[in-house]
Design a protein around this motif. Structure first.
Motif, short mmCIF file in Angstrom:
data_model
loop_
_atom_site.label_atom_id
_atom_site.label_comp_id
_atom_site.label_asym_id
_atom_site.label_seq_id
_atom_site.Cartn_x
_atom_site.Cartn_y
_atom_site.Cartn_z
N HIS A 208 -5.73 -6.06 -4.68
CA HIS A 208 -5.91 -7.38 -5.27
C HIS A 208 -5.54 -8.51 -4.31
O HIS A 208 -5.26 -9.62 -4.76
CB HIS A 208 -5.08 -7.47 -6.56
CG HIS A 208 -5.38 -6.38 -7.54
ND1 HIS A 208 -6.58 -6.27 -8.20
CD2 HIS A 208 -4.63 -5.32 -7.95
CE1 HIS A 208 -6.57 -5.21 -8.99
NE2 HIS A 208 -5.39 -4.62 -8.85
N GLY A 209 -5.53 -8.22 -3.02
CA GLY A 209 -5.34 -9.28 -2.04
C GLY A 209 -3.98 -9.35 -1.38
O GLY A 209 -3.76 -10.19 -0.51
N VAL A 210 -3.05 -8.49 -1.78
CA VAL A 210 -1.72 -8.47 -1.16
C VAL A 210 -1.83 -7.80 0.21
O VAL A 210 -2.56 -6.82 0.39
CB VAL A 210 -0.72 -7.73 -2.05
CG1 VAL A 210 0.59 -7.48 -1.33
CG2 VAL A 210 -0.46 -8.54 -3.33
N ASP A 211 -1.10 -8.31 1.19
CA ASP A 211 -1.17 -7.80 2.56
C ASP A 211 -0.09 -6.77 2.88
O ASP A 211 -0.33 -5.85 3.67
CB ASP A 211 -1.05 -8.96 3.55
CG ASP A 211 -2.17 -9.97 3.39
OD1 ASP A 211 -3.33 -9.62 3.63
OD2 ASP A 211 -1.87 -11.12 2.98
N ILE A 212 1.10 -6.93 2.31
CA ILE A 212 2.23 -6.05 2.60
C ILE A 212 2.92 -5.70 1.29
O ILE A 212 3.12 -6.58 0.44
CB ILE A 212 3.22 -6.72 3.57
CG1 ILE A 212 2.55 -7.01 4.92
CG2 ILE A 212 4.47 -5.85 3.77
CD1 ILE A 212 3.33 -7.98 5.78
N VAL A 213 3.29 -4.44 1.14
CA VAL A 213 3.96 -3.97 -0.08
C VAL A 213 5.29 -3.33 0.30
O VAL A 213 5.37 -2.62 1.31
CB VAL A 213 3.07 -2.96 -0.83
CG1 VAL A 213 3.87 -2.20 -1.89
CG2 VAL A 213 1.88 -3.65 -1.47
N VAL A 214 6.33 -3.58 -0.48
CA VAL A 214 7.61 -2.90 -0.27
C VAL A 214 8.03 -2.20 -1.56
O VAL A 214 7.59 -2.58 -2.66
CB VAL A 214 8.73 -3.87 0.18
CG1 VAL A 214 8.34 -4.60 1.45
CG2 VAL A 214 9.06 -4.87 -0.91
N HIS A 215 8.85 -1.19 -1.41
CA HIS A 215 9.36 -0.43 -2.55
C HIS A 215 10.83 -0.13 -2.34
O HIS A 215 11.27 0.14 -1.22
CB HIS A 215 8.66 0.93 -2.68
CG HIS A 215 7.31 0.89 -3.31
ND1 HIS A 215 7.12 0.98 -4.67
CD2 HIS A 215 6.08 0.77 -2.76
CE1 HIS A 215 5.83 0.94 -4.94
NE2 HIS A 215 5.18 0.81 -3.79
N SER A 216 11.57 -0.11 -3.43
CA SER A 216 12.84 0.59 -3.46
C SER A 216 12.51 2.01 -3.89
O SER A 216 12.23 2.27 -5.07
CB SER A 216 13.82 -0.05 -4.45
OG SER A 216 14.95 0.78 -4.61
N ALA A 217 12.50 2.93 -2.93
CA ALA A 217 12.15 4.33 -3.23
C ALA A 217 13.22 5.02 -4.06
O ALA A 217 13.00 6.10 -4.61
CB ALA A 217 11.91 5.09 -1.93
#
Length: 464
Positions: A208-217
């Protein structure tokens, strides 16, 4: 050993015929690694490909740089997460907090600024409002859901815009596509903390247009609450080559990140510059535990979503419950955004308010027998917390009000237990709310949950 290749990697999966549930078990184990072209790793790993469980493999020293090594187990986790989220590369790190700070450091420095939604995780809020300031980086919080207000805060020194797929704990959902268009026009990346999106099961922001994703795994990716970790995923969608002046770090003549790695340049910078300098390394045993957790993510999330939807409806019927905040309800303020950006369900976090306010919350928490009181989320077990006295205790009353955190709020991370047992525990806890006398010691308007946890773990000297 050769790190990377000159050709850009596309966003398509290495195995496009595999469904999401199959990728959870098999993605990222091919000899051709996404982030790293590990020619030596290929032959080394081939001895283990017939195993049912990925081993904790020894690190391989990088022949191009004496300061870094390649950890094969971590690399598989990185590759798998990149595939699950539709990215081109990823970087596994020591925690979700490390993922946030490293992303910020990869893009911004002293004198720069970035834009963040006001509605973010309390720890992220503190990192942006306090830690960033100490580094000379300005965070401009936007307490609005209108993309125009985000655009108005951007200037020539702005390096990125930060949002969450579902805000914690307010359940705010912003318009990714509208924000993405603004970021594209301004020449800055859009970044999303997709922890609540459960590794792409519920939401894939890159689509949906986001360039970078982060997660708390640490949360749903592991699912067992035993292992801390974080993931940074490069969508490969931002063209660093068009914005040399704004992002000179990708065009340094020594590293030549954009020239050498093209659309994977951000992930490579995180891995071989920021991770190296901060030491926020994810251990091989932790990566293995997170990979084991990923294997059951789809079946867990299916049960999470079913239990959450049923429990949200049930809570609305309880006399002592004043309100329920669940994005799956049709009358929720952000339900239409949820329908637009979420699939397979609406996550597994509910917030609800108890009649009787703070005292009612204290009695309710104290009376729970099966459900666990903790600040964690995403465990297979059902978890509750009172945000006003724990996660948001350091917020001012005004900040808590803006965040939607009230004295009567309970945040609930719904587990995969039999739903009848969750309801039964809640029901018996509700009955204790109206009993006379104080059950939990209350001091200056706080429920000292963290003190109680510290006392059990470390003894009285650890209490605040």
């Amino acid at each position: 050993m050769t790190i990377g290749t000159d050709s850009p990697i596309s966003n398509s999966s290495q195995n496009p015929s595999w469904e999401f549930e199959t990728q959870l078990l098999h993605a990222g184990i091919s000899h051709g690694a996404r982030l790293l072209n590990l020619s030596e790793f290929g032959s080394f790993y081939s001895r283990f490909t017939n195993a049912c469980r990925l081993s904790i493999l020894p690190s391989l020293m990088c022949s191009q740089c004496a300061d870094c090594s390649v950890q094969p187990t971590v690399n598989v986790l990185q590759n798998r997460m990149a595939e699950l989220e539709g990215g081109v590369a990823a970087c596994g790190v020591a925690s979700g907090s490390a993922a946030v700070v490293m992303t910020m450091l990869a893009l911004a420095g002293a004198g720069d600024n970035f834009i963040s939604s006001f509605h973010v995780h309390a720890g992220t809020f503190h990192q942006f409002g306090t830690l960033a300031k100490q580094m000379g980086i300005e965070c401009r919080f936007v307490d609005s859901q209108n993309p125009v207000d985000f655009e108005a805060a951007i200037d020539g020194k702005t390096k990125f815009v930060w949002v969450e797929s579902i805000s914690n704990p307010g359940n705010v959902i912003l318009d990714f596509k509208a924000l993405s268009l603004i970021c594209q026009n301004k020449g800055i990346p859009l970044i999303c903390d997709n922890t609540f999106g459960c590794a792409g099961y519920f939401c894939r922001p890159i689509e949906h247009g986001v360039d970078i994703v982060v997660h708390s795994a640490t949360k749903w990716i592991g699912g067992h609450g035993t292992t801390i970790g974080g993931i940074i995923i490069d969508g490969g969608t931002f063209d660093w080559g068009k914005h040399t002046d704004r992002f000179p770090q990708f065009h340094d003549p020594k590293s030549k990140l954009w020239e050498r790695f093209s659309h994977r340049a951000f992930a490579v910078r995180c891995q071989f510059e920021i991770l190296r300098d901060t030491g926020s390394t994810l251990s091989a045993p932790a990566a293995q535990q997170l990979l084991i957790g990923l294997e059951s993510l789809a079946v867990r999330c299916e049960r999470h979503a079913q239990n959450t939807a049923e429990l949200a409806d049930w809570l609305q019927e309880q006399p002592l419950v004043a309100w329920v905040n669940y994005i799956g309800h049709k009358d929720h303020q952000y339900h239409q955004e949820a329908l637009k950006y979420f699939k397979r369900g609406f996550g597994s976090v509910i917030c609800f308010g108890l009649r009787g306010g703070f005292q009612a919350c204290a009695r309710f928490c104290n009376a729970l027998k099966m459900v666990i009181i903790t600040t964690n989320l995403g465990d297979a077990k059902t978890l509750v917390v009172h945000p006003a006295s724990t996660t948001h205790e350091h917020f001012s009353p005004e900040e808590r009000a803006k965040s939607g955190v009230t004295e009567d709020m309970i945040r609930l991370s719904v587990g995969i237990e039999q739903i009848r047992d969750i309801k039964a525990d809640f029901k018996q806890a509700f009955e204790h709310i109206t009993e006379p006398g104080e059950i939990r010691k209350v001091n200056k308007g706080k429920i000292h949950l963290q003190n109680e946890i510290n006392r059990r773990l470390y003894g009285p000297s650890a209490c605040l």
